[in-house]
Design a protein around this motif. Structure first.
Motif, PDB file in Angstrom:
ATOM      1  N   ILE A 293     -24.945  56.435  19.133  1.00 52.59           N
ATOM      2  CA  ILE A 293     -24.205  56.891  17.952  1.00 52.59           C
ATOM      3  C   ILE A 293     -23.206  55.837  17.500  1.00 52.59           C
ATOM      4  CG2 ILE A 293     -22.480  58.557  17.154  1.00 52.59           C
ATOM      5  CD1 ILE A 293     -23.951  60.670  18.875  1.00 52.59           C
ATOM      6  N   ASN A 294     -22.454  55.304  18.441  1.00 55.88           N
ATOM      7  CA  ASN A 294     -21.457  54.288  18.090  1.00 55.88           C
ATOM      8  C   ASN A 294     -22.112  53.020  17.555  1.00 55.88           C
ATOM      9  OD1 ASN A 294     -18.812  55.423  18.617  1.00 55.88           O
ATOM     10  ND2 ASN A 294     -19.381  55.476  20.774  1.00 55.88           N
ATOM     11  N   ALA A 295     -23.258  52.671  18.119  1.00 55.58           N
ATOM     12  CA  ALA A 295     -23.975  51.484  17.636  1.00 55.58           C
ATOM     13  C   ALA A 295     -24.488  51.690  16.217  1.00 55.58           C
ATOM     14  CB  ALA A 295     -25.124  51.153  18.589  1.00 55.58           C
ATOM     15  N   ILE A 296     -24.956  52.886  15.911  1.00 50.93           N
ATOM     16  CA  ILE A 296     -25.426  53.193  14.547  1.00 50.93           C
ATOM     17  C   ILE A 296     -24.269  53.101  13.564  1.00 50.93           C
ATOM     18  CG2 ILE A 296     -26.285  55.059  13.054  1.00 50.93           C
ATOM     19  CD1 ILE A 296     -28.074  55.917  15.423  1.00 50.93           C
ATOM     20  N   TRP A 297     -23.138  53.680  13.913  1.00 51.71           N
ATOM     21  CA  TRP A 297     -21.972  53.619  13.030  1.00 51.71           C
ATOM     22  C   TRP A 297     -21.546  52.166  12.776  1.00 51.71           C
ATOM     23  CZ3 TRP A 297     -18.858  58.039  15.805  1.00 51.71           C
ATOM     24  CH2 TRP A 297     -19.310  59.285  15.331  1.00 51.71           C
ATOM     25  N   LYS A 298     -21.512  51.375  13.819  1.00 49.93           N
ATOM     26  CA  LYS A 298     -21.101  49.977  13.694  1.00 49.93           C
ATOM     27  C   LYS A 298     -22.082  49.211  12.812  1.00 49.93           C
ATOM     28  CE  LYS A 298     -20.120  45.843  16.472  1.00 49.93           C
ATOM     29  NZ  LYS A 298     -20.073  45.277  17.855  1.00 49.93           N
ATOM     30  N   TYR A 299     -23.372  49.391  13.043  1.00 52.36           N
ATOM     31  CA  TYR A 299     -24.398  48.702  12.263  1.00 52.36           C
ATOM     32  C   TYR A 299     -24.325  49.102  10.791  1.00 52.36           C
ATOM     33  CZ  TYR A 299     -29.064  47.317  10.663  1.00 52.36           C
ATOM     34  OH  TYR A 299     -30.106  46.766   9.966  1.00 52.36           O
ATOM     35  N   ARG A 300     -24.149  50.387  10.535  1.00 51.92           N
ATOM     36  CA  ARG A 300     -24.085  50.873   9.151  1.00 51.92           C
ATOM     37  C   ARG A 300     -22.878  50.289   8.420  1.00 51.92           C
ATOM     38  NH1 ARG A 300     -24.314  56.942   9.342  1.00 51.92           N
ATOM     39  NH2 ARG A 300     -22.041  56.974   9.416  1.00 51.92           N
ATOM     40  N   ASN A 301     -21.750  50.269   9.081  1.00 47.08           N
ATOM     41  CA  ASN A 301     -20.539  49.742   8.453  1.00 47.08           C
ATOM     42  C   ASN A 301     -20.623  48.241   8.196  1.00 47.08           C
ATOM     43  OD1 ASN A 301     -19.303  52.256   8.389  1.00 47.08           O
ATOM     44  ND2 ASN A 301     -18.341  51.996  10.393  1.00 47.08           N
ATOM     45  N   GLN A 302     -21.202  47.521   9.119  1.00 50.44           N
ATOM     46  CA  GLN A 302     -21.277  46.063   8.987  1.00 50.44           C
ATOM     47  C   GLN A 302     -22.325  45.618   7.973  1.00 50.44           C
ATOM     48  OE1 GLN A 302     -21.938  44.593  12.987  1.00 50.44           O
ATOM     49  NE2 GLN A 302     -19.748  44.533  13.459  1.00 50.44           N
ATOM     50  N   ASN A 303     -23.434  46.378   7.872  1.00 49.40           N
ATOM     51  CA  ASN A 303     -24.553  45.932   7.056  1.00 49.40           C
ATOM     52  C   ASN A 303     -24.754  46.734   5.769  1.00 49.40           C
ATOM     53  OD1 ASN A 303     -26.005  43.843   8.935  1.00 49.40           O
ATOM     54  ND2 ASN A 303     -25.545  45.596  10.253  1.00 49.40           N
ATOM     55  N   GLN A 304     -23.992  47.837   5.630  1.00 49.14           N
ATOM     56  CA  GLN A 304     -24.105  48.694   4.445  1.00 49.14           C
ATOM     57  C   GLN A 304     -25.562  49.136   4.213  1.00 49.14           C
ATOM     58  OE1 GLN A 304     -21.172  49.725   2.816  1.00 49.14           O
ATOM     59  NE2 GLN A 304     -20.430  48.748   4.684  1.00 49.14           N
TER      60      GLN A 304
END
Length: 358
Positions: A293-304
């Motif tokens: 979950i945390n990895a998905i949030w980080k990826y989404r925020n960084q890559n839009q």
């Protein structure tokens, strides 16, 4: 609107033998159903994506028998006898007896298999009961040829619900609503209805299921639903589900992926919050669930890039995303998430159309 009485078969003929085979998919709830009333009636409405690849394939041979007082059936799972599945099938047949009185006239040979791990939180009971219901309705159609196609599918959904509540959402349609909601046309507690106003943004939407834990679920869905009785936060949760269903209806119609993601993730976390605050209480996530979950949030925020998650009542993570970002998300999964999966296993799936005759 059909009532329970409308599903009681009363006029039908007789045949000596019939054989059918159906596949029925699993589904993943976007707005969760958690808590139920008597007779498999949901405490709140829900909406789900029907899957394409995660399915149960079931054939039933119906052979006329002399003794018509009891249900008689043999059950094969992946070609071998499976005695521990039989009590659930027996209970299902008893529940639907009043609606399908012809079943006691036949010996049933049920042969079933899944395309995904059984009892791993991928709703095998939903696809399994839906496949059973489709075969039974195929027999009813043979015995009563005049029933309409709409009635055929509505009764199949109605019967599937009596085996497993969410199974009623695995009969027909890409997006299915189950449960009464004032703003959803023809919605019913008795069966699922197809939600047809879905924007092109959600066409071929992807669901990659990360198998964090392939073992038996820590808590059965039946036990989990029962824990909502007298739950401190139950009534507020049911209100939230109605509100979320209204919002996700608008998001699906308008193609608003950002709003869709917010609701879906909130629903997933709310489901687990209900389990953590019940009595007794359970934590169904695993440490790797939280890492994902945390990895998905980080990826989404960084890559839009529009990727989100949802969960059922277990540790596995459903990664949801549009088809046009499929290559990027699969690369992300292979590079960053596969290490959190049991034996590196995951299943690639997408939105499907429902049960199919084989």
């Amino acid at each position: 609107m059909l009532s329970e009485k409308d599903f009681i078969a009363s006029k039908y003929t007789s045949i000596d033998f019939a054989h059918f085979q159906w596949s029925a998919p699993s589904n993943i709830a976007l707005v969760k159903y958690w808590g139920k009333k008597d007779n498999q009636v949901p405490a709140n409405p829900s909406v789900s994506f029907t899957l394409e690849n995660c399915k149960t394939i079931t054939s039933i041979a119906f052979a006329k028998k002399e003794d018509q007082n009891d249900f008689v059936f043999d059950l094969l799972f992946e070609g071998k006898p499976k005695e521990d599945f039989k009590p659930k099938i027996q209970k299902f047949l008893e529940r639907i007896d009043v609606y399908c009185p012809y079943l006691k006239e036949y010996h049933l040979t049920i042969d079933t298999k899944n395309t995904f791990p059984h009892s791993s939180g991928i709703a095998s009971s939903a696809s399994g009961m839906a496949a059973l219901a489709m075969n039974i309705m195929s027999l009813e159609k043979e015995l009563s040829p005049s029933i309409s196609e709409d009635y055929f599918y509505q009764k199949a959904s109605f019967l599937a619900r009596l085996g497993s509540g969410s199974a009623c959402r695995s009969i027909k349609g890409k997006v299915v609503v189950w449960g009464n909601h004032a703003e959803i046309t023809n919605s019913s507690d008795l069966f699922g209805v197809e939600f047809s106003e879905v924007h092109a943004n959600f066409k071929a939407y992807q669901d990659t299921i990360l198998l964090v834990d392939k073992g038996e679920k820590q808590v059965s869905s039946t036990v989990g639903h029962d824990l909502m009785h007298n739950h401190t936060y139950a009534e507020r949760r049911f209100e939230q589900a109605h509100d979320h269903l209204l919002k996700i209806k608008a998001a699906l119609k308008e193609g608003n992926i950002s709003e869709f993601m917010k609701i879906v993730e909130s629903e997933a976390l709310t489901l687990h919050a209900m389990m953590m605050t019940s009595m007794p209480y359970f934590i169904l996530m695993k440490p790797n669930t939280l890492e994902i979950i945390n990895a998905i949030w980080k990826y989404r925020n960084q890559n839009q890039i529009p990727v989100c998650f949802t969960l059922d009542a277990g540790a596995n993570v459903h990664v949801l995303y549009p088809e046009n970002v499929k290559e990027k998300i699969l690369e992300f999964i292979k590079n960053e998430l596969v290490g959190y999966c049991q034996n590196g296993q995951y299943i690639c799936d997408q939105i499907g159309t429902g049960s199919k005759s084989i």
